[in-house]
Design a protein around this motif. Structure first.
Motif, mmCIF file in Angstrom:
data_model
loop_
_atom_site.group_PDB
_atom_site.id
_atom_site.type_symbol
_atom_site.label_atom_id
_atom_site.label_comp_id
_atom_site.label_asym_id
_atom_site.label_seq_id
_atom_site.Cartn_x
_atom_site.Cartn_y
_atom_site.Cartn_z
ATOM 1 N N GLY A 168 81.997 75.277 3.384
ATOM 2 C CA GLY A 168 82.247 76.067 2.189
ATOM 3 C C GLY A 168 81.627 77.452 2.256
ATOM 4 N N LEU A 169 80.678 77.613 3.180
ATOM 5 C CA LEU A 169 80.012 78.898 3.393
ATOM 6 C C LEU A 169 80.641 79.660 4.559
ATOM 7 N N GLY A 170 81.702 79.091 5.130
ATOM 8 C CA GLY A 170 82.326 79.731 6.276
ATOM 9 C C GLY A 170 81.638 79.415 7.585
ATOM 10 N N VAL A 171 80.798 78.372 7.593
ATOM 11 C CA VAL A 171 80.112 77.940 8.810
ATOM 12 C C VAL A 171 80.867 76.759 9.403
ATOM 13 N N CYS A 172 81.170 76.864 10.668
ATOM 14 C CA CYS A 172 81.892 75.805 11.385
ATOM 15 C C CYS A 172 80.922 74.661 11.667
ATOM 16 N N GLY A 173 81.254 73.456 11.205
ATOM 17 C CA GLY A 173 80.350 72.336 11.434
ATOM 18 C C GLY A 173 80.946 71.039 10.971
ATOM 19 N N TRP A 174 80.527 69.960 11.591
ATOM 20 C CA TRP A 174 81.013 68.628 11.209
ATOM 21 C C TRP A 174 80.036 67.570 11.687
ATOM 22 N N GLY A 175 80.280 66.351 11.263
ATOM 23 C CA GLY A 175 79.413 65.243 11.621
ATOM 24 C C GLY A 175 79.780 64.643 12.959
ATOM 25 N N VAL A 176 78.762 64.269 13.709
ATOM 26 C CA VAL A 176 78.946 63.555 14.971
ATOM 27 C C VAL A 176 77.988 62.375 14.977
ATOM 28 N N GLY A 177 78.151 61.506 15.928
ATOM 29 C CA GLY A 177 77.217 60.405 16.074
ATOM 30 C C GLY A 177 75.860 60.916 16.537
ATOM 31 N N GLY A 178 74.814 60.155 16.205
ATOM 32 C CA GLY A 178 73.474 60.544 16.626
ATOM 33 C C GLY A 178 73.372 60.673 18.128
ATOM 34 N N ILE A 179 74.134 59.850 18.823
ATOM 35 C CA ILE A 179 74.103 59.861 20.280
ATOM 36 C C ILE A 179 74.646 61.184 20.805
ATOM 37 N N GLU A 180 75.768 61.619 20.253
ATOM 38 C CA GLU A 180 76.384 62.869 20.677
ATOM 39 C C GLU A 180 75.510 64.062 20.297
ATOM 40 N N ALA A 181 74.880 63.979 19.106
ATOM 41 C CA ALA A 181 73.998 65.060 18.672
ATOM 42 C C ALA A 181 72.814 65.227 19.613
ATOM 43 N N GLU A 182 72.293 64.122 20.112
ATOM 44 C CA GLU A 182 71.170 64.191 21.051
ATOM 45 C C GLU A 182 71.577 64.909 22.336
ATOM 46 N N ALA A 183 72.800 64.666 22.781
ATOM 47 C CA ALA A 183 73.287 65.344 23.979
ATOM 48 C C ALA A 183 73.402 66.850 23.742
ATOM 49 N N VAL A 184 73.877 67.230 22.541
ATOM 50 C CA VAL A 184 73.966 68.651 22.199
ATOM 51 C C VAL A 184 72.576 69.284 22.182
ATOM 52 N N MET A 185 71.605 68.563 21.624
ATOM 53 C CA MET A 185 70.226 69.047 21.609
ATOM 54 C C MET A 185 69.740 69.375 23.022
ATOM 55 N N LEU A 186 70.171 68.567 23.967
ATOM 56 C CA LEU A 186 69.713 68.712 25.346
ATOM 57 C C LEU A 186 70.600 69.657 26.154
ATOM 58 N N GLY A 187 71.417 70.445 25.441
ATOM 59 C CA GLY A 187 72.150 71.520 26.101
ATOM 60 C C GLY A 187 73.526 71.163 26.600
ATOM 61 N N GLN A 188 73.989 69.953 26.301
ATOM 62 C CA GLN A 188 75.307 69.562 26.768
ATOM 63 C C GLN A 188 76.400 70.114 25.855
ATOM 64 N N PRO A 189 77.484 70.627 26.419
ATOM 65 C CA PRO A 189 78.603 71.020 25.559
ATOM 66 C C PRO A 189 79.308 69.780 25.029
#
Length: 894
Positions: A215-236
């Motif tokens: 609603g603020l014009g920020v691109c974002g959505w929910g993912v599984g905790g597992i996938e989020a951890e991979a993103v944290m560690l630099g994975q696309p």
């Protein structure tokens, strides 16, 4: 491999208030296709251009995004979100996994410090507080005290994580609800990275309602905790380039309609359209009439209408909102300049618009006051039809719109005594009325509307029955600031809507207990009683185990139904009571505040310095948190006695090299399920039943029943969670004779708890599968809905269809999702679940292709073909590595 970015040639300079910034200027690509792209796709394009290294992100990926009109839903692309957002229920297991990965890294000869977030990670503790105490002025203080007593171990662990991991910010308990805090404070709109590099803010979160920030014009959505951890560690992230549904708004909302009524209308329409796996982008002149808070309400419920995002491109209203919530002038200046230069500022009044995959239109003037229920958020009912609809549901066959009562049963009543007085209730009695959830508490128009309605009701001497559990749990302290400033907290208190806490509370089932005499009366007569809440989910059993009918409504309607005491009412013909001031009947229309009055109150009472004051102290505002003593160091000192935090088994036996996954042969079916099995059914959630497997485990560890707490609070302990998987008391399993968490142990025909059966199968060396219907895994994005089945030994789920995030989570844990061929399901194929199954998937990953046909055979001679729901090539790698985190860990070790 090269790390040079071939698109450095489009790097440009932006000057703003005597500062010089760098950015990748999309216009310098000199490609006319860009102006046709939906705004949401432009953000994916910018990310690909900025991160292109021809290793993780290729020039071909950029071309695929530019060619979106022809490639949507046909190609996969990598996406690197700017940051990650967590709440504590999903955040604790994420930090537990990171701590366990550090242990594994050390055991395998690597550097534990490599396990560290490489993007900003924000965690807001909002899922732990419960409505233990309500309808008293000190309810907030008492609930927070109980929260810390229950969750001391979890909070200590999280505080350790805040100092052990770089880039992990934790907002302590009492700060608010994660998505409202994200909207009001955390969201950057435009990131300012290393070397003053500007790029669009984007986020993935471990909660499905992360979409609120759209609603603020920020691109974002929910993912599984597992996938989020991979993103944290630099994975696309690897994702299918989505189709984009353009949803045009024309006209403006009528005075009597709220943003809540609008979102329930939108949810109903988009569910009918079918937007699963797609972006929805809003456009048209009607959008310009909506505040950012109105838009955020609509974006929040994207999971309920099935979309990956509900995106509102930034415009002047967005800039105004940033200013009104206390963002600094210097930041607002470069944000506006960047968005304008990059082609990311939208003029909703323009006659031209991007190209969309398909379009829809809604005339806002047609929106009417609405609720949704009694069991699903997309089953909208107009307020004028509510009485008729509820009575129809009572006698309709059991289903999403039916309770299956006989004519005699519909007449049942129950009498009980509460605080020395007798009360009689029937079906439809309101027993919980909660102003709750970031969906609505972030929006001053509906919150102040509720306060003004309460003020009018109190002036007429109207009251709420004392046995109704009323509560107010806003998403940030800003709400309290403007309620106090406007003088509206006092009338809310008079009606029982005292402040109970800053957290999700009733919306996620943390509603606490009903009065004992009321609970006994409901149970004895098996009454269909109701909850009315300003939340986003109302699945049966979610709000409270005894509430079978739950309705989503705007905060003013929550107050109205609390006053009425029943949902079996027509507000047009039935008064709320008799005025003590005039002696005349008082109808809802008599106390409903005008839109003009609401807007005047917003103008006078919602002030920028309130946001600055509340969030300036977010790090140090909780005395109990500040006093927590926690261990220090890179590695966490696990305590084997802890029943909250436990070193999980995911990496304990992992080796550096990948072994072939064994074939699935002669597997037994643990559960045979129907349609719309939600993550509430799968993942351990809510209170821990005293007769459950998890309860037996905790009692064996010396935990008293009154200290069981909830499953959500124990997500950091795999021993509890595996025993609570599929433990929902409303689970319908065709391998059990009645509703509940039981199944048949096929080899002997014995009926037992599902977790006990899974343990017995595993101890005897049997593999397991699950049969399911459509929309398997819908609801909140809970990683334990995949981790739990993994630990129970489930190797494959065969379903008619999967919810997007849950399918991704299953793959992330190395579980195979198979989809029945169109028109087929377990019933049409004559499957009972008592067969043994062979899954003919190659064990050699090089022979596996996305979406390929997989043959399944049974020991009864039946065979059928399914579709492999590995949707991207990288998901084959995740499966081969027994999960995404093992894949990332091996990658870091190499």
């Amino acid at each position: 491999m090269t790390t040079n970015n071939p698109f450095d040639k489009v790097k440009d300079v932006l000057k703003s208030q005597d500062q010089t910034y760098n950015f990748y200027n999309l216009s310098k690509l000199q490609d006319q296709r860009i102006e046709k792209l939906p705004f949401s796709i432009r953000i994916l394009l910018e990310s690909a251009v900025r991160n292109c290294d021809n290793f993780e992100v290729h020039e071909k990926d950029v071309e695929n995004i530019l060619n979106w009109e022809n490639t949507a839903n046909k190609v996969e692309i990598p996406f690197k979100p700017a940051r990650v957002l967590l709440q504590d229920f999903t955040g604790v297991p994420a930090v537990v996994d990171l701590a366990a990965m550090r242990d594994a890294m050390k055991r395998l000869g690597g550097d534990p410090a490599k396990i560290n977030p490489l993007v900003p990670v924000d965690l807001v503790i909002d899922h732990s507080v419960q409505v233990d105490v309500s309808r008293t002025v000190d309810a907030l203080e008492q609930n927070q005290k109980i929260e810390f007593h229950r969750n001391h171990e979890r909070f200590s662990f999280l505080k350790w994580g805040a100092q052990a991991f770089d880039g992990l910010f934790i907002a302590p308990p009492g700060s608010g609800i994660v998505h409202q805090v994200n909207l009001e404070y955390i969201a950057r709109e435009v990131m300012n990275g290393t070397g003053n590099l500007l790029y669009p803010d984007s986020v993935v979160g471990t909660d499905s309602h992360t979409t609120m920030v759209n609603g603020l014009g920020v691109c974002g959505w929910g993912v599984g905790g597992i996938e989020a951890e991979a993103v944290m560690l630099g994975q696309p992230m690897s994702m299918v380039l989505p189709e984009v549904v353009g949803y045009k708004f024309v006209g403006k909302l009528p005075d009597i309609a709220t943003a809540t009524d609008l979102v329930l209308t939108v949810t109903n329409e988009l569910r009918k359209k079918g937007v699963v796996g797609k972006f929805v982008e809003f456009y048209g002149e009607g959008v310009s009439t909506l505040s950012v808070q109105d838009r955020a309400t609509i974006s929040n419920m994207a999971p309920e209408y099935g979309a990956t995002m509900g995106f509102f491109p930034a415009d002047e209203n967005t800039i105004d909102y940033l200013a009104s919530t206390g963002r600094s002038n210097s930041k607002i200046e470069y944000i506006k300049n960047y968005l304008s230069t990059q082609g990311l500022m939208c003029n909703y009044k323009s006659q031209s618009h991007p190209v969309f995959t398909t379009t829809m239109e809604l005339d806002l003037s047609t929106v009417v006051p609405s609720l949704s229920g009694p069991k699903r958020p997309h089953d909208r009912i107009s307020l004028s039809s509510m009485k008729q609809d509820f009575n129809s549901c009572l006698s309709s066959p059991v289903g999403f719109k039916g309770f299956g009562l006989t004519p005699e049963q519909t007449q049942k009543k129950a009498t009980f005594t509460f605080k020395g007085k007798d009360y009689t209730i029937g079906h439809g009695a309101v027993t919980i009325a909660a102003i709750t959830s970031c969906t609505n508490t972030s929006n001053p128009s509906v919150m102040l509307g509720a306060g003004l309605l309460a003020k009018n009701a109190v002036e007429h001497g109207l009251e709420v029955a004392p046995y109704i559990k009323t509560s107010l749990s806003p998403g940030s302290g800003v709400v309290t600031e403007y309620f106090n400033h406007s003088g509206l907290q006092e009338p809310l208190n008079r009606l029982g809507f005292d402040l109970t806490g800053y957290g999700c509370m009733t919306c996620i089932g943390n509603s606490g207990e009903l009065a004992e005499s009321l609970a006994e009366a409901i149970t004895k007569e098996d009454l269909v009683v109701a909850g009315v809440l300003s939340g986003n989910r109302n699945f049966e059993g979610r709000i409270h185990p005894l509430l079978r009918a739950n309705y989503l409504a705007s905060p003013p309607l929550v107050v109205a139904y609390a006053l009425a005491g029943t949902v079996d009412i027509d507000f047009e013909t039935t008064p709320l009571g008799v005025s003590k001031k005039t002696g005349q009947p008082v109808f809802l229309r008599d106390i409903w505040p005008s839109k003009e009055l609401i807007q005047q109150t917003i103008k006078s009472s919602v002030l920028p310095d309130m946001y600055e004051r509340v969030y300036s102290n977010v790090n140090d505002g909780n005395k109990s948190w500040n006093e927590l003593k926690v261990p220090t160091g890179l590695l966490y000192p696990w305590d084997e006695k802890s029943t909250y935090i436990h070193n999980p088994p995911f990496f304990k036996t992992m080796e550096l090299t990948v072994s072939k996954r064994p074939a699935i042969t002669n597997a037994y079916c643990l559960l045979n399920l129907g349609d719309s099995i939600t993550t509430d059914h799968i993942s351990p959630a809510g209170n821990i039943n005293r007769k459950s497997s998890a309860a037996r485990y905790l009692e064996g560890k010396g935990v008293k029943p009154e200290d069981f707490n909830t499953y959500g609070s124990r997500r950091g302990n795999d021993e509890v969670m595996v025993r609570g998987t599929f433990a929902n008391t409303r689970l319908v399993n065709k391998l059990a004779p009645a509703v509940g968490p039981q199944t048949t142990y096929v080899p002997t025909g014995e009926l037992m708890f599902i977790s006990d059966a899974a343990e017995k199968y595993q101890s005897e060396g049997h593999q397991l599968i699950v049969l399911a219907g459509s929309d398997y895994g819908s609801g909140s994005s809970r990683d334990w809905a995949a981790k739990g089945p993994y630990l129970q030994g489930i190797k494959c789920v065969i379903a008619i269809s999967f919810e997007r995030i849950h399918r991704s989570n299953l793959v992330g844990m190395g579980i195979i999702p198979l989809q029945f061929q169109s028109g087929q399901n377990a019933s049409t194929l004559g499957l009972t679940g008592k067969e043994q199954f062979n899954i003919e998937l190659p064990t050699d990953k090089s022979l596996i292709k996305t979406g390929q046909t997989v043959k399944v055979t049974t020991n009864c001679g039946k065979s059928f073909e399914t579709i492999l729901r590995f949707d991207t090539p990288i998901e084959v790698e995740y499966w081969a590595n027994n999960g995404i985190l093992s894949y990332v860990l091996r990658k870091l070790l190499h």
